[in-house]
Write a protein that holds these residues in place. Structure first.
Motif, PDB file in Angstrom:
ATOM      1  N   PRO A 118     -17.194 -67.003 -65.680  1.00  0.00           N
ATOM      2  CA  PRO A 118     -17.490 -65.780 -64.215  1.00  0.00           C
ATOM      3  C   PRO A 118     -16.406 -66.128 -62.847  1.00  0.00           C
ATOM      4  O   PRO A 118     -16.712 -64.429 -62.119  1.00  0.00           O
ATOM      5  CB  PRO A 118     -19.171 -66.207 -64.176  1.00  0.00           C
ATOM      6  N   GLY A 119     -15.530 -67.604 -63.433  1.00  0.00           N
ATOM      7  CA  GLY A 119     -14.698 -67.263 -61.903  1.00  0.00           C
ATOM      8  C   GLY A 119     -13.493 -66.945 -62.127  1.00  0.00           C
ATOM      9  O   GLY A 119     -12.483 -67.130 -61.109  1.00  0.00           O
ATOM     10  N   ASP A 120     -13.119 -66.396 -62.933  1.00  0.00           N
ATOM     11  CA  ASP A 120     -11.618 -65.686 -63.407  1.00  0.00           C
ATOM     12  C   ASP A 120     -10.788 -65.202 -62.782  1.00  0.00           C
ATOM     13  O   ASP A 120     -10.065 -65.503 -62.368  1.00  0.00           O
ATOM     14  CB  ASP A 120     -11.769 -65.479 -65.016  1.00  0.00           C
ATOM     15  N   VAL A 121     -12.158 -63.815 -61.920  1.00  0.00           N
ATOM     16  CA  VAL A 121     -10.763 -63.211 -61.114  1.00  0.00           C
ATOM     17  C   VAL A 121     -10.892 -63.970 -59.770  1.00  0.00           C
ATOM     18  O   VAL A 121      -9.970 -64.179 -58.928  1.00  0.00           O
ATOM     19  CB  VAL A 121     -11.724 -62.327 -60.741  1.00  0.00           C
ATOM     20  N   ALA A 122     -11.716 -65.311 -59.084  1.00  0.00           N
ATOM     21  CA  ALA A 122     -11.575 -65.646 -57.949  1.00  0.00           C
ATOM     22  C   ALA A 122     -10.778 -66.635 -58.340  1.00  0.00           C
ATOM     23  O   ALA A 122     -10.288 -67.303 -57.160  1.00  0.00           O
ATOM     24  CB  ALA A 122     -13.355 -66.568 -58.104  1.00  0.00           C
ATOM     25  N   LEU A 123     -10.825 -67.509 -59.248  1.00  0.00           N
ATOM     26  CA  LEU A 123      -9.465 -67.723 -59.614  1.00  0.00           C
ATOM     27  C   LEU A 123      -7.777 -67.766 -59.611  1.00  0.00           C
ATOM     28  O   LEU A 123      -6.873 -68.561 -59.142  1.00  0.00           O
ATOM     29  CB  LEU A 123      -9.718 -69.062 -60.784  1.00  0.00           C
ATOM     30  N   LEU A 124      -7.631 -66.328 -59.721  1.00  0.00           N
ATOM     31  CA  LEU A 124      -6.555 -65.256 -59.930  1.00  0.00           C
ATOM     32  C   LEU A 124      -6.314 -65.167 -58.621  1.00  0.00           C
ATOM     33  O   LEU A 124      -5.413 -65.039 -58.233  1.00  0.00           O
ATOM     34  CB  LEU A 124      -6.252 -64.464 -61.176  1.00  0.00           C
ATOM     35  N   ALA A 229     -20.918 -42.969 -44.535  1.00  0.00           N
ATOM     36  CA  ALA A 229     -22.700 -43.266 -45.007  1.00  0.00           C
ATOM     37  C   ALA A 229     -22.795 -44.494 -44.606  1.00  0.00           C
ATOM     38  O   ALA A 229     -23.876 -45.198 -45.053  1.00  0.00           O
ATOM     39  CB  ALA A 229     -22.016 -44.379 -46.633  1.00  0.00           C
ATOM     40  N   GLY A 230     -22.480 -45.328 -43.908  1.00  0.00           N
ATOM     41  CA  GLY A 230     -23.104 -46.104 -42.703  1.00  0.00           C
ATOM     42  C   GLY A 230     -21.577 -47.480 -43.585  1.00  0.00           C
ATOM     43  O   GLY A 230     -20.803 -47.739 -44.522  1.00  0.00           O
ATOM     44  N   THR A 231     -21.388 -48.805 -42.318  1.00  0.00           N
ATOM     45  CA  THR A 231     -20.790 -49.687 -43.269  1.00  0.00           C
ATOM     46  C   THR A 231     -21.816 -51.145 -43.054  1.00  0.00           C
ATOM     47  O   THR A 231     -21.436 -52.113 -43.476  1.00  0.00           O
ATOM     48  CB  THR A 231     -20.483 -50.504 -41.610  1.00  0.00           C
ATOM     49  N   ASP A 232     -22.660 -50.609 -44.138  1.00  0.00           N
ATOM     50  CA  ASP A 232     -23.656 -52.083 -44.918  1.00  0.00           C
ATOM     51  C   ASP A 232     -23.130 -51.509 -46.301  1.00  0.00           C
ATOM     52  O   ASP A 232     -22.704 -50.605 -47.010  1.00  0.00           O
ATOM     53  CB  ASP A 232     -24.929 -51.257 -44.802  1.00  0.00           C
ATOM     54  N   VAL A 233     -22.828 -52.304 -46.549  1.00  0.00           N
ATOM     55  CA  VAL A 233     -21.632 -52.498 -48.252  1.00  0.00           C
ATOM     56  C   VAL A 233     -21.983 -53.492 -48.887  1.00  0.00           C
ATOM     57  O   VAL A 233     -21.880 -54.266 -49.116  1.00  0.00           O
ATOM     58  CB  VAL A 233     -20.272 -52.750 -47.868  1.00  0.00           C
ATOM     59  N   VAL A 234     -22.379 -53.221 -49.602  1.00  0.00           N
ATOM     60  CA  VAL A 234     -22.813 -54.165 -51.484  1.00  0.00           C
ATOM     61  C   VAL A 234     -21.795 -53.901 -52.738  1.00  0.00           C
ATOM     62  O   VAL A 234     -21.273 -53.210 -52.759  1.00  0.00           O
ATOM     63  CB  VAL A 234     -24.389 -53.715 -52.155  1.00  0.00           C
ATOM     64  N   LEU A 235     -21.323 -54.918 -52.682  1.00  0.00           N
ATOM     65  CA  LEU A 235     -21.057 -55.092 -54.349  1.00  0.00           C
ATOM     66  C   LEU A 235     -20.880 -55.433 -55.655  1.00  0.00           C
ATOM     67  O   LEU A 235     -21.725 -57.008 -54.981  1.00  0.00           O
ATOM     68  CB  LEU A 235     -19.117 -56.245 -53.473  1.00  0.00           C
ATOM     69  N   VAL A 236     -20.865 -54.863 -56.392  1.00  0.00           N
ATOM     70  CA  VAL A 236     -21.626 -55.301 -57.335  1.00  0.00           C
ATOM     71  C   VAL A 236     -20.604 -55.810 -58.585  1.00  0.00           C
ATOM     72  O   VAL A 236     -19.927 -55.132 -59.786  1.00  0.00           O
ATOM     73  CB  VAL A 236     -22.402 -54.753 -57.846  1.00  0.00           C
ATOM     74  N   GLU A 237     -20.219 -56.979 -58.935  1.00  0.00           N
ATOM     75  CA  GLU A 237     -19.213 -57.634 -59.696  1.00  0.00           C
ATOM     76  C   GLU A 237     -19.666 -57.758 -61.120  1.00  0.00           C
ATOM     77  O   GLU A 237     -20.386 -59.280 -61.023  1.00  0.00           O
ATOM     78  CB  GLU A 237     -18.215 -58.355 -59.126  1.00  0.00           C
ATOM     79  N   PRO A 238     -19.560 -58.433 -62.401  1.00  0.00           N
ATOM     80  CA  PRO A 238     -19.539 -58.594 -63.423  1.00  0.00           C
ATOM     81  C   PRO A 238     -19.728 -60.146 -63.478  1.00  0.00           C
ATOM     82  O   PRO A 238     -19.595 -60.177 -64.359  1.00  0.00           O
ATOM     83  CB  PRO A 238     -19.177 -57.889 -64.275  1.00  0.00           C
ATOM     84  N   TYR A 239     -18.721 -60.602 -62.158  1.00  0.00           N
ATOM     85  CA  TYR A 239     -18.575 -62.049 -62.408  1.00  0.00           C
ATOM     86  C   TYR A 239     -18.534 -62.760 -60.797  1.00  0.00           C
ATOM     87  O   TYR A 239     -19.493 -62.245 -60.213  1.00  0.00           O
ATOM     88  CB  TYR A 239     -16.480 -61.822 -62.663  1.00  0.00           C
ATOM     89  N   LEU A 240     -17.931 -63.751 -60.809  1.00  0.00           N
ATOM     90  CA  LEU A 240     -18.793 -64.600 -59.999  1.00  0.00           C
ATOM     91  C   LEU A 240     -19.005 -63.511 -58.326  1.00  0.00           C
ATOM     92  O   LEU A 240     -18.080 -62.573 -57.651  1.00  0.00           O
ATOM     93  CB  LEU A 240     -17.774 -65.659 -59.436  1.00  0.00           C
ATOM     94  N   ALA A 241     -20.124 -64.245 -58.142  1.00  0.00           N
ATOM     95  CA  ALA A 241     -20.583 -62.972 -56.643  1.00  0.00           C
ATOM     96  C   ALA A 241     -19.974 -63.267 -55.787  1.00  0.00           C
ATOM     97  O   ALA A 241     -19.729 -64.662 -55.652  1.00  0.00           O
ATOM     98  CB  ALA A 241     -22.589 -63.807 -56.567  1.00  0.00           C
ATOM     99  N   GLY A 242     -19.656 -63.211 -54.740  1.00  0.00           N
ATOM    100  CA  GLY A 242     -18.356 -62.790 -53.524  1.00  0.00           C
ATOM    101  C   GLY A 242     -17.055 -63.138 -53.539  1.00  0.00           C
ATOM    102  O   GLY A 242     -16.789 -62.797 -52.879  1.00  0.00           O
ATOM    103  N   THR A 243     -17.341 -62.433 -55.220  1.00  0.00           N
ATOM    104  CA  THR A 243     -15.384 -62.496 -55.141  1.00  0.00           C
ATOM    105  C   THR A 243     -14.708 -61.772 -54.434  1.00  0.00           C
ATOM    106  O   THR A 243     -13.201 -62.674 -53.142  1.00  0.00           O
ATOM    107  CB  THR A 243     -15.307 -62.340 -56.519  1.00  0.00           C
ATOM    108  N   SER A 244     -14.919 -60.281 -53.901  1.00  0.00           N
ATOM    109  CA  SER A 244     -14.480 -59.392 -53.395  1.00  0.00           C
ATOM    110  C   SER A 244     -15.267 -59.428 -51.730  1.00  0.00           C
ATOM    111  O   SER A 244     -14.774 -58.401 -50.904  1.00  0.00           O
ATOM    112  CB  SER A 244     -14.716 -58.270 -54.083  1.00  0.00           C
ATOM    113  N   THR A 245     -15.725 -60.057 -51.633  1.00  0.00           N
ATOM    114  CA  THR A 245     -16.261 -60.164 -49.775  1.00  0.00           C
ATOM    115  C   THR A 245     -15.712 -60.022 -48.661  1.00  0.00           C
ATOM    116  O   THR A 245     -15.572 -59.598 -48.225  1.00  0.00           O
ATOM    117  CB  THR A 245     -17.920 -60.356 -50.159  1.00  0.00           C
TER     118      THR A 245
END
Length: 307
Positions: A118-124, A229-245
């Protein structure tokens, strides 16, 4: 419906026939699917055996000769185990390759934790210059594979999954696409999470962006969506949570905003189970997402109901 990985060997076999620069490097996994095309192109289809560091090194060596290597195995053996070779043989030598993974976050639970990444994208993400594609449907996987091979000599990661949305969408290997428009927050659904996100936000007045290319991060699309839409943003990613925050925060650095990163948690699930059970356990099913997104975005404003 066939899986993304079912498409991989036929598409790459056609690419080998079409483009004399294309080469394929494997580490046993997937070798049988290339037996026929290997007979046609014995010098451009290479199986290094169960030697993942050599897998990356061989791909880099082929790139140095001017070829466009496609390197394939499970994500844990493609990104995690040979990470030093990814960093040095490709990055430090400044050569490109197309890394194509399978069974990333928890696609094969029976394989256990050794076969989960699950950490592959975060590692790259710790390295410079990588393009990362996360298709959500086999049709998108085919399109993005072709984009990746055609991307000059760039470093590209294509993350294949058995999880998929019901319908493929037109993707261009660059931009986020607006699937639904709302006035109370933005939800970015990455790859195979889109169907669950759409079901979860059906009664919410939110904009939904669909991302199949997450690096480079489409900051312009996110900024444009937040204008209405305003500046509340939710990222839903199929790998490690928070990778793109961090990428989302950087996109909105000059405006007040909030970002919630949802994805695979760090806690290891020690019972193998099934893929669907892992999805639910990490809160990525539609019911869990409905609760988590609704609590965060715009106070849970429902479509057609005054705040």
């Amino acid at each position: 419906m066939d899986t993304m990985r079912d498409r991989f060997a036929p598409v790459v076999s056609r690419l080998l026939d079409e483009d004399p620069r294309v080469a394929v490097v494997l580490a046993e996994i997937g070798w049988d699917a290339f037996a026929e095309v290997q007979r046609r192109h014995p010098d451009r289809v290479v199986n290094v055996g169960i030697r993942e560091q050599l897998l990356i090194g061989t791909g880099a060596g082929l790139a140095l000769t001017g070829l466009r290597p496609i390197v394939h195995t499970f994500a844990s053996f493609l990104v995690e185990r040979p990470f030093e070779q990814v960093k040095l043989d490709l990055g430090h030598q400044d050569v490109g390759a197309v890394l194509v993974s399978a069974a990333a976050s928890f696609d094969w639970p029976a394989g256990g934790y050794t076969h989960m990444a699950p950490g592959d994208v975060a590692l790259l993400d710790t390295l410079d210059g990588w393009t990362v594609h996360v298709p959500g449907h086999p049709d998108e996987a085919e399109t993005l594979l072709r984009h990746a091979v055609a991307a000059g000599d760039d470093k590209v990661y294509v993350r294949l999954s058995v999880q998929a949305n019901a319908v493929g969408r037109a993707v261009d290997g660059a931009r986020f696409h607006t699937v639904r428009e709302g006035r109370s927050g933005v939800v970015v659904a990455v790859g195979p999470t889109l169907d669950a996100v759409l079901a979860a936000t059906e009664a919410l007045d939110t904009t939904v962006l669909y991302a199949t290319t997450v690096r480079p991060f489409d900051a312009a699309a996110l900024r444009h969506a937040t204008e209405t839409a305003g500046t509340d943003v939710v990222l839903v990613e199929p790998y490690l949570a928070g990778t793109s925050t961090a990428a989302a925060n950087d996109a909105l650095t000059d405006v007040p905003h909030r970002v919630l990163g949802l994805g695979v948690g760090r806690r290891e699930l020690r019972r193998y189970g099934h893929t669907e059970e892992h999805v639910a356990a990490h809160g990525l099913d539609a019911r869990s997402l409905r609760e988590r997104i609704g609590e965060f975005v715009g106070g849970g404003r429902v479509v057609g109901v005054s705040a």
